[in-house]
Each structure stands twice: as C-alpha cells, then as structure tokens.
Scaffold this motif. Structure first.
Motif, short mmCIF file in Angstrom:
data_model
loop_
_atom_site.label_atom_id
_atom_site.label_comp_id
_atom_site.label_asym_id
_atom_site.label_seq_id
_atom_site.Cartn_x
_atom_site.Cartn_y
_atom_site.Cartn_z
N TRP A 147 25.69 42.29 33.47
CA TRP A 147 26.62 42.89 34.30
C TRP A 147 26.86 41.41 34.76
CZ3 TRP A 147 29.03 47.15 32.43
CH2 TRP A 147 28.15 48.41 32.04
N ASN A 148 28.13 41.14 34.44
CA ASN A 148 29.10 40.37 36.20
C ASN A 148 29.38 41.36 36.58
OD1 ASN A 148 32.04 38.05 34.98
ND2 ASN A 148 30.52 37.89 36.91
N THR A 149 29.07 40.82 37.96
CA THR A 149 29.27 41.30 39.05
C THR A 149 30.11 40.58 40.31
OG1 THR A 149 27.30 40.29 39.90
CG2 THR A 149 27.14 42.49 38.82
N PHE A 150 30.50 39.74 40.02
CA PHE A 150 30.93 38.61 41.12
C PHE A 150 31.49 37.74 40.47
CE2 PHE A 150 30.95 35.14 44.04
CZ PHE A 150 31.39 35.52 44.96
N SER A 151 32.71 37.40 40.94
CA SER A 151 32.94 35.89 40.19
C SER A 151 34.02 35.14 41.17
CB SER A 151 33.60 36.05 38.72
OG SER A 151 34.55 34.94 38.55
N GLN A 152 33.58 34.04 41.56
CA GLN A 152 34.63 32.92 42.47
C GLN A 152 34.83 31.73 42.21
OE1 GLN A 152 33.06 32.72 46.11
NE2 GLN A 152 35.07 31.32 46.89
N ASP A 153 36.45 32.41 42.02
CA ASP A 153 37.41 30.72 40.98
C ASP A 153 37.86 29.88 42.34
OD1 ASP A 153 36.43 32.74 38.79
OD2 ASP A 153 38.40 32.81 38.08
N THR A 154 37.68 29.06 41.71
CA THR A 154 37.78 27.60 42.88
C THR A 154 38.76 26.60 42.45
OG1 THR A 154 35.89 28.46 44.57
CG2 THR A 154 37.06 26.30 44.87
N PRO A 155 39.91 26.72 42.55
CA PRO A 155 40.55 25.80 41.91
C PRO A 155 39.86 24.52 42.15
CG PRO A 155 42.31 27.05 42.65
CD PRO A 155 40.37 26.96 43.78
N ALA A 156 40.29 23.36 41.27
CA ALA A 156 39.78 22.01 41.69
C ALA A 156 40.93 21.33 41.77
CB ALA A 156 40.01 20.96 39.91
N ALA A 157 40.32 20.34 42.92
CA ALA A 157 41.14 19.65 43.56
C ALA A 157 42.25 18.49 42.45
CB ALA A 157 40.89 18.76 44.83
N SER A 158 43.70 18.36 42.77
CA SER A 158 43.77 17.86 42.29
C SER A 158 44.23 16.61 42.18
CB SER A 158 45.69 18.23 42.71
OG SER A 158 46.73 16.93 42.23
#
Length: 125
Positions: free
Chosen positions: A111-122
């Motif tokens: 199961w996918n229990t956690f996700s953290q999405d961090t935008p790439a720096a421009s």
C-alpha cells in the motif's frame, strides 16, 4: 529486509500515476492505504482528497519517473524517491517534482501510505 527491488516499487508507483492518467479513482483508491497522507505543495491530503481530484477526469496527461532510489526501511516497508516529470491535461508544458513515496506491506499486499511531493527549483532566472 524485503526481497523487492527498485523496479518492483517503480511499477507500483507507476500504477498510481497510470490511474491519474486514466482518471480512474477506483484504481487510485485501491493503491492508497486508508490512512494515506500526502504532503503536497498545496498542503496535506488524505486518500479521499487524492481520489477526489479525479472526479472530473484525468489529472495527469503524461509522466516519466527517473532517477529512482530505494531505501529499505524494514521487511514490510520501502521508501521510493524519484524525479517525476509530468504534464497536466490543461497545460502545455511539463512540471517536475521530486517525490518520496512510502510503500508498506500489510496483510500480504503493498500500500502507498505516504507521499511527499517537492517542486523542483526553477532553473530560469
């Protein structure tokens, strides 16, 4: 530790992305644990928040997973970290996120229990 490799977890992660491309909330829900938590640039999200994004159809037009790294947390948990380049249906240009996704094995399935999405720096000035 578990006996699964990076490809196994990329395949699981790709199944989540594929559900977003198809706009398939049921497939998305089937991969996320009931206690799923997402940490996104817009704030926290639970499983219902994640699947509700598909109420009007696909939220992703295309995606690519690259630069994947796997951290074995325990016999029943692994953290997949990777770069995702994706395009939303309403946009003509791709975006990039660095994602950490925790997969936990419970009752014989992952199961996918956690996700953290961090935008790439421009990179543009």
């Amino acid at each position: 530790m578990h006996d699964r490799g990076t490809t196994f977890f990329i395949d699981l992660e790709s199944a989540v992305w594929d559900a977003l491309v198809r706009g398939d909330a049921d497939a998305d829900r089937a991969l996320l644990s009931e206690d799923f938590i997402g940490v996104f640039p817009t704030g926290f999200a639970n499983r219902a928040d994640h699947t509700d994004d598909l109420a009007d159809g696909p939220s992703i037009a295309s995606y690519a997973i690259t630069d994947a790294r796997l951290i074995d947390v325990s016999a029943d948990a692994a953290l997949l970290c990777y770069r995702a380049e994706y395009r939303q249906p309403s946009k003509s240009t791709a975006e990039v996120m660095f994602i950490s996704s925790l997969w936990v094995q419970r009752e014989g399935r992952w199961w996918n229990t956690f996700s953290q999405d961090t935008p790439a720096a421009s990179t543009s000035a």
